[in-house]
Design a protein around this motif. Structure first.
Motif, mmCIF file in Angstrom:
data_model
loop_
_atom_site.group_PDB
_atom_site.id
_atom_site.type_symbol
_atom_site.label_atom_id
_atom_site.label_comp_id
_atom_site.label_asym_id
_atom_site.label_seq_id
_atom_site.Cartn_x
_atom_site.Cartn_y
_atom_site.Cartn_z
ATOM 1 N N ARG A 198 22.198 20.110 -15.514
ATOM 2 C CA ARG A 198 22.779 21.446 -15.279
ATOM 3 C C ARG A 198 22.370 21.888 -13.865
ATOM 4 O O ARG A 198 21.498 22.763 -13.698
ATOM 5 N N PRO A 199 22.936 21.273 -12.856
ATOM 6 C CA PRO A 199 22.483 21.516 -11.476
ATOM 7 C C PRO A 199 22.568 22.971 -11.039
ATOM 8 O O PRO A 199 21.701 23.442 -10.302
ATOM 9 N N LEU A 200 23.590 23.708 -11.494
ATOM 10 C CA LEU A 200 23.710 25.100 -11.067
ATOM 11 C C LEU A 200 22.564 25.944 -11.599
ATOM 12 O O LEU A 200 22.081 26.855 -10.910
ATOM 13 N N VAL A 221 12.455 16.714 -3.838
ATOM 14 C CA VAL A 221 13.298 16.125 -4.878
ATOM 15 C C VAL A 221 12.862 14.688 -5.108
ATOM 16 O O VAL A 221 12.935 13.848 -4.201
ATOM 17 N N ALA A 222 12.394 14.382 -6.306
ATOM 18 C CA ALA A 222 11.890 13.043 -6.636
ATOM 19 C C ALA A 222 12.718 12.457 -7.775
ATOM 20 O O ALA A 222 12.404 12.635 -8.940
ATOM 21 N N MET A 223 13.783 11.763 -7.424
ATOM 22 C CA MET A 223 14.650 11.141 -8.430
ATOM 23 C C MET A 223 14.844 9.657 -8.169
ATOM 24 O O MET A 223 15.625 9.006 -8.863
ATOM 25 N N GLY A 224 14.173 9.129 -7.157
ATOM 26 C CA GLY A 224 14.370 7.734 -6.790
ATOM 27 C C GLY A 224 15.534 7.569 -5.834
ATOM 28 O O GLY A 224 16.446 8.400 -5.794
ATOM 29 N N HIS A 261 24.494 19.069 -3.289
ATOM 30 C CA HIS A 261 24.152 20.458 -3.601
ATOM 31 C C HIS A 261 23.452 21.204 -2.473
ATOM 32 O O HIS A 261 23.082 22.371 -2.640
ATOM 33 N N ARG A 262 23.288 20.577 -1.330
ATOM 34 C CA ARG A 262 22.488 21.177 -0.250
ATOM 35 C C ARG A 262 22.989 22.552 0.173
ATOM 36 O O ARG A 262 22.194 23.465 0.436
ATOM 37 N N LEU A 307 14.288 23.693 3.957
ATOM 38 C CA LEU A 307 13.963 22.262 3.972
ATOM 39 C C LEU A 307 14.059 21.678 2.567
ATOM 40 O O LEU A 307 13.405 22.156 1.640
ATOM 41 N N VAL A 308 14.894 20.641 2.409
ATOM 42 C CA VAL A 308 15.015 19.912 1.144
ATOM 43 C C VAL A 308 14.754 18.444 1.467
ATOM 44 O O VAL A 308 15.410 17.868 2.330
#
Length: 379
Positions: free
Chosen positions: A80-82, A98-101, A112-113, A120-121
């Motif tokens: 559910r990114p939103l 963000v740690a998803m590999g 989604h940036r 900073l992302v």
């Protein structure tokens, strides 16, 4: 992040050198220490349930004053990114990790940036797992040698085999093709001559190394920091021709230099070993610099690499010699080496910088053999 040995090797193919292995696991804690000093907050997104929270606790323990604005796991939550983005924005976080590999985290950030308010992302790979203790990092000595990928492959062979064995090999193959297309004639000449030189001289060089070890105490190879192209420093390799305490004794001999200018040379240097006199006379001590050529730090032909303390004393015109890679041989070497004064050496080096070409390099390489056998200025 220029992360790992693959990117470093690709850079070397282009004649460049990466100063440090900037993987996210090493870089991000430094970033967050600075964030804590500036009063910036961070949001942790990713990992198995509970991992981001455990990583957050470890970061707060290691970095006093760090503000963690929130955490969310990278499994059910990101479906559910939103909702996740709304929570991130509501937290007021300045930095989102963000740690998803790889490449999932990069794809998620890219998609989604524009909706995320944080300035900073950053994708951080397995950082949360390392911090939470889910995955053990390679020992420091292995990481220092750019071999952490071997450790990761051994720990998770099924998951990492495709990335490291297939992916890295594919990447390096493409990088080599790209480097070959971009490579200029001088770099091609450098690689060919250095490769042939090491193949032909490999056994004699091993013999020299053994003789050096027998003649005096200390390692056969000597590594010294020199200044290269654009003022970047690197470690130049040489066969050791002096006793191991040579650097400590250098200051006492500076006033007795037999050469005019800022570069020190002594005809009867007491620091030179017995075999070192022959190595210097025939310039055999320079042979290991073929490795520097392959690494892209030097060329076969160019100005000699100088010590930092010498460059610090350069007049402004002398800085022009740093516009090209330093070389094993060049105009100075074939014109008399140490018998040439500093000002004349600068004139020769600047003339080479202006006129260098493949033909000139081949001529200078041929003249080098005559200079070596004549021994003029070799001390």
């Amino acid at each position: 992040m220029p992360d790992g040995i693959g990117v470093e090797l690709a850079a070397r193919m282009q004649g460049e050198q990466i100063a440090e292995n900037l993987n996210g696991t090493d870089f991000t804690p430094r970033l967050l220490r600075q964030a804590a000093e500036w009063g910036l907050s961070v949001f942790l997104l990713g990992g198995k349930p509970g991992t981001a929270r455990a990583a957050s606790a470890r970061l707060c323990l290691d970095i006093p004053g760090l503000q963690v604005a929130g955490t969310r796991d990278g499994y059910g939550d990101v479906a559910r990114p939103l909702d996740v983005i709304e929570e991130i924005n509501a937290s007021g976080a300045d930095i989102v990790l963000v740690a998803m590999g790889v490449p999932r985290q990069e794809l998620w950030i890219d998609a989604h940036r524009q909706l995320i308010d944080a300035p900073l992302v950053l994708g951080v790979g397995a950082l949360f797992d390392f911090l939470a203790g889910n995955v053990r990092r390679a020992p420091h000595w292995l990481r220092k040698r750019r071999m952490e990928w071997v450790w990761r492959l051994a720990m998770e062979p099924r998951r990492m085999a495709k990335r490291y064995l297939v992916g890295n090999a594919t990447f390096l193959m493409r990088a080599s093709v790209h480097a070959a297309r971009q490579m200029d004639s001088q770099r091609c000449l450098d690689i060919v001559i250095a490769s042939l030189g090491l193949a032909v001289l490999g056994l004699p060089m091993l013999t020299l190394a053994a003789l050096i070890r027998l003649d005096s105490k200390g390692p056969a190879l000597f590594k010294q920091i020199r200044v290269g192209k654009d003022g970047r420093t690197f470690g130049v390799y040489k066969f050791r021709s002096m006793h191991v305490d040579a650097e400590a004794r250098r200051a006492a001999l500076l006033a007795k230099s037999d050469r005019e200018g800022v570069c020190f040379k002594s005809r009867n240097d007491p620091r030179v070993t017995r075999i070192g006199k022959y190595l210097r006379r025939l310039s055999l001590d320079e042979l290991p610099q073929l490795l520097n050529v392959l690494r892209g730090e030097m060329s076969v032909v160019g100005p000699r690499p100088a010590l930092q303390e010498e460059v610090d004393k350069y007049p402004s015109r002398a800085m022009g010699r740093l516009a090209v890679k330093p070389g094993i041989t060049g105009l100075w070497q074939v014109s008399g080496r140490a018998d040439i004064g500093f000002d004349k050496m600068i004139d020769l080096d600047l003339a080479y910088v202006r006129a260098r070409s493949t033909l000139l390099n081949l001529i200078l390489i041929a003249l080098t053999f005559r200079a070596v056998f004549s021994g003029r200025g070799a001390y």
